[in-house]
Design a protein around this motif. Structure first.
Motif, PDB file in Angstrom:
ATOM      1  N   VAL A 203       5.635  13.125   8.057  1.00 26.56           N
ATOM      2  CA  VAL A 203       4.695  12.023   7.844  1.00 26.56           C
ATOM      3  C   VAL A 203       3.934  11.704   9.131  1.00 26.56           C
ATOM      4  N   VAL A 204       4.654  11.422  10.223  1.00 25.13           N
ATOM      5  CA  VAL A 204       3.952  11.060  11.461  1.00 25.13           C
ATOM      6  C   VAL A 204       3.203  12.278  12.018  1.00 25.13           C
TER       7      VAL A 204
ATOM      8  N   GLN B 295       0.173  13.105  -0.199  1.00 26.38           N
ATOM      9  CA  GLN B 295       0.242  11.706   0.235  1.00 26.38           C
ATOM     10  C   GLN B 295       1.341  10.943  -0.490  1.00 26.38           C
TER      11      GLN B 295
ATOM     12  N   GLY C 231     -10.380   7.800  -3.747  1.00 23.37           N
ATOM     13  CA  GLY C 231     -10.850   8.328  -2.486  1.00 23.37           C
ATOM     14  C   GLY C 231      -9.769   8.373  -1.434  1.00 23.37           C
ATOM     15  N   GLY C 232      -8.529   8.532  -1.823  1.00 23.66           N
ATOM     16  CA  GLY C 232      -7.469   8.738  -0.843  1.00 23.66           C
ATOM     17  C   GLY C 232      -6.312   7.776  -0.988  1.00 23.66           C
ATOM     18  N   TYR C 233      -6.606   6.504  -1.180  1.00 26.47           N
ATOM     19  CA  TYR C 233      -5.503   5.550  -1.228  1.00 26.47           C
ATOM     20  C   TYR C 233      -5.617   4.594  -2.385  1.00 26.47           C
TER      21      TYR C 233
ATOM     22  N   LEU D 141       8.717   7.766   3.075  1.00 24.54           N
ATOM     23  CA  LEU D 141       8.661   6.513   3.823  1.00 24.54           C
ATOM     24  C   LEU D 141       9.390   5.408   3.057  1.00 24.54           C
TER      25      LEU D 141
ATOM     26  N   GLN E 175       4.641  12.021   0.971  1.00 26.88           N
ATOM     27  CA  GLN E 175       4.871  11.399   2.280  1.00 26.88           C
ATOM     28  C   GLN E 175       5.270   9.939   2.122  1.00 26.88           C
ATOM     29  N   MET E 176       4.538   9.231   1.259  1.00 23.63           N
ATOM     30  CA  MET E 176       4.839   7.807   1.094  1.00 23.63           C
ATOM     31  C   MET E 176       6.190   7.605   0.431  1.00 23.63           C
TER      32      MET E 176
ATOM     33  N   SER F 144       0.822  -1.205   0.000  1.00 22.39           N
ATOM     34  CA  SER F 144       0.000   0.000   0.000  1.00 22.39           C
ATOM     35  C   SER F 144       0.858   1.257   0.000  1.00 22.39           C
ATOM     36  N   VAL F 145       1.909   1.258   0.832  1.00 25.40           N
ATOM     37  CA  VAL F 145       2.771   2.441   0.932  1.00 25.40           C
ATOM     38  C   VAL F 145       3.484   2.703  -0.390  1.00 25.40           C
TER      39      VAL F 145
END
Lengths: 304, 323
Positions: A246-247, A268, A60-62, A275, A271-272, A44-45
């Motif tokens: 991110v956190v 997003q 819708g976001g992810y 990560l 951020q990912m 997912s990340v």
């Protein structure tokens, strides 16, 4: 581990009576779920880091599997700014720290590898006692402050340059080396430095690799010392940048990145991407570490 | 964990009699070249492990950063008095720490044992090795990464809740919800360290004598009874050892992990370690924080020694055995 190797030859791992079919199915389900729980978050990340704004909005976001993967998040991050600098800092600390750590640790392990030598016992006690207690964060902070190391990268490297664990593991590996070689080298007139550099180090490559990886992973991951000791934002290592953006979800805009006011990839994805950049070295190192574990470098040391 | 197992043979391996065949001076003359190799390491240990221990004196002082350690006034035991007089914040931190410890002993501790038993019973080596390498991996991630991943999956705008909203279901608040905090912390530890925790158990299982299983099976013991009478007794010393070590650590629960996610409010999230950190670095109560840290360290050491004693009473080896 030797026992595993022996039983492996007859094609069976050490097991009890053959399990019945429902038990087998139950085991398969347990292991599938366990592996899924570990692997799924990474998928997912990584997917989200590769997605563009359109896909993220649509989903819708992810995103689980991006159909038009793009590396734009990575290129904006690596073009310059906060994250690129932190990445350089982290790589630098990991490289310098690992090299110095290996030198100091292996020298100390060699020094302790002859149980009959002078002052062997007291030095060993000094090493072992450090594994039983730690001074605590406040005394550590006061010391770093007294030494004038606040805001210096050395504050992240020097305190962890040698650990009791790594000395003991390397030491037991070196004690297992054939003594005849060392004896004949000494008869040929080699001094301790020559024996150490020409004989001990080359023979200890496998153990040094494992300890070195432990050092590298430790330096790469360390963030709490940086939180205490480093205030200068331009000196922060990658994990602290990860924590901030991110956190804690701090704003990650053009001024934090390369400075161009152009169109940035979605937050997003950025951020990912941070990560994933923090993850990749660990993912690469892991299989290697595991192979050496099964070779018994560490398990052997644990058995004494 | 492995360190302490390692300790016994390491200390013992210096046979006390033999080195004295040579005189002290003769040995120093022979070994000084070897001693030089230990100097850098000894310096690091001395400066960064032993010298800071002296810094604990500020637990008996009213430490003021501008005065420095030496100039700050002595206050005797008044910092400790505050702890033992039942300061509600300290008590709350203590309660949260103990609750999390109990949860971890109940759920985190048995997980690797179960997983190791399952892995050990796998017949097909490649699958076993594949599963192991997947499950070991999270151990090497820093807590920052683990917390970030959990937020991306379970957070308010994360994968799970986005999916639920998409399906028209009410999202579940997990991150930042005081009621879910303890479950969240516990499951993060399970996710990160269960795979790694199997290493020692698998090593112990690989040393079980196969003939014991055959003998048990000849005597008519099924898989369940073999597990009870052969496998579990083989694991008992290791379980006791790790249990003692965990007990000694019962006043520490995931400091870095919790410090990263205190959004749910200090009422449930403050543990002793974060109390020390916050009160020293954010509120400037250095003396009190150092006192809490010191008490915590002493109690932890006492717990290990006590549990070890109890293990000896029951005829087990425990962490160490003085002879």
């Amino acid at each position: 581990m030797n026992t595993t190797a022996r039983t492996r030859t007859n094609g069976r791992s050490p097991a009890m009576a053959p399990a019945s079919v429902p038990i087998k199915i139950l085991k398969a389900i347990v292991l599938l779920i366990a592996c899924g729980l570990v692997v799924m978050p990474f998928v997912s990340v990584i997917s989200t880091s590769l997605a563009d704004q359109q896909q993220i909005t649509d989903a819708g976001g992810y995103v689980l599997l991006p159909d038009r993967p793009s590396l734009s998040a990575y290129s904006s991050i690596l073009a310059g700014g906060v994250v690129a600098r932190a990445l350089l800092v982290s790589v630098g600390i990991a490289v310098v720290g690992t090299v110095l750590g290996l030198i100091v640790t292996s020298a100390m392990a060699y020094s302790l590898s002859r149980p009959t030598s002078f002052a062997h016992k007291p030095i060993l006690m000094v090493v072992l006692l450090t594994m039983l207690f730690s001074p605590g964060i406040i005394p550590n902070y006061l010391l770093i402050k007294q030494l004038g190391l606040l805001n210096s990268w050395w504050s992240l490297i020097l305190p962890v340059l040698v650990t009791g664990f790594s000395v003991i593991v390397l030491r037991s590996f070196m004690m297992g080396l054939p003594p005849d070689i060392l004896e004949s080298a000494r008869i040929d007139g080699a001094n301790d430095l020559q024996i150490f550099v020409r004989i001990i180090l080359p023979l200890s490559k496998a153990a040094l690799a494992v300890i070195g990886l432990f050092f590298a992973v430790g330096f790469w991951n360390s963030w709490f010392n940086a939180l205490l000791y480093i205030n200068d934002p331009s000196k922060l290592p990658l994990p602290l940048v990860l924590r901030t953006y991110v956190v804690d979800n701090a704003r990650l805009g053009a001024e934090q990145l390369s400075g161009e006011a152009g169109v940035l990839p979605p937050t997003q994805s950025l951020q990912m991407a941070i990560l994933v950049i923090s993850l990749i070295p660990i993912l690469l190192v892991c299989p290697f570490l595991q192979r050496h574990f099964t070779k018994g470098v560490l398990v052997g040391a644990v058995k004494g | 964990m492995a360190l302490t197992i390692d300790k016994r043979p390491a200390v013992k391996s210096a046979p006390p009699g033999s080195p004295h065949s040579l005189g002290r001076l003769a040995r120093l003359k022979r070994d000084w070249g070897l001693l030089v190799f230990a100097v850098p390491g000894l310096l690091v240990f001395l400066v960064f492990h032993y010298v800071p221990l002296l810094g604990n004196v500020i637990a008996f002082k009213d430490y003021q950063p501008y005065l420095g350690v030496r100039q700050s006034p002595w206050v005797g035991f008044s910092n400790f008095a505050l702890i033992f007089s039942g300061d509600p914040e300290v008590l709350n931190a203590l309660k949260n720490t103990l609750v999390l410890t109990v949860l971890q002993v109940a759920f985190v501790f048995p997980a690797p044992i179960v997983l190791a038993l399952v892995l050990n019973s796998l017949m097909y080596e490649p699958i076993k090795r594949f599963v192991q390498s997947v499950l070991y991996m999270p151990h090497f991630l820093s807590w920052v990464i683990v917390v970030a991943i959990f937020q991306q999956i379970l957070g308010n705008a994360g994968l799970l809740n986005t999916y639920l909203r998409h399906k028209g279901i009410e999202p579940i608040e997990i991150i930042g919800n005081p009621d879910a905090f303890r479950a969240l912390i516990t499951s993060q530890v399970i996710w990160k360290d269960t795979g790694w925790g199997t290493i020692l158990f698998l090593a112990a299982l690989s040393r079980v004598d196969q003939e014991q299983y055959e003998a048990a099976s000849v005597d008519g013991a099924g898989p369940a009874r073999q597990m009870w009478h052969v496998t579990l007794p083989a694991l008992r010393p290791l379980i006791i050892l790790l249990g003692i070590l965990r007990l000694g650590d019962s006043l520490s629960v995931g400091f870095e992990q919790i410090l990263l996610q205190q959004g749910a409010g200090t009422e449930v999230t403050e543990v002793l370690d974060t109390y020390v950190y916050h009160h020293a670095f954010q509120q400037g109560e250095w003396g009190i924080s150092a006192a809490v840290g010191l008490v915590k360290g002493v109690v932890g050491l006492a717990l290990v020694l006590g549990a070890n004693k109890v293990a000896h009473l029951f005829g087990e080896d425990g962490v160490y055995r003085s002879r």
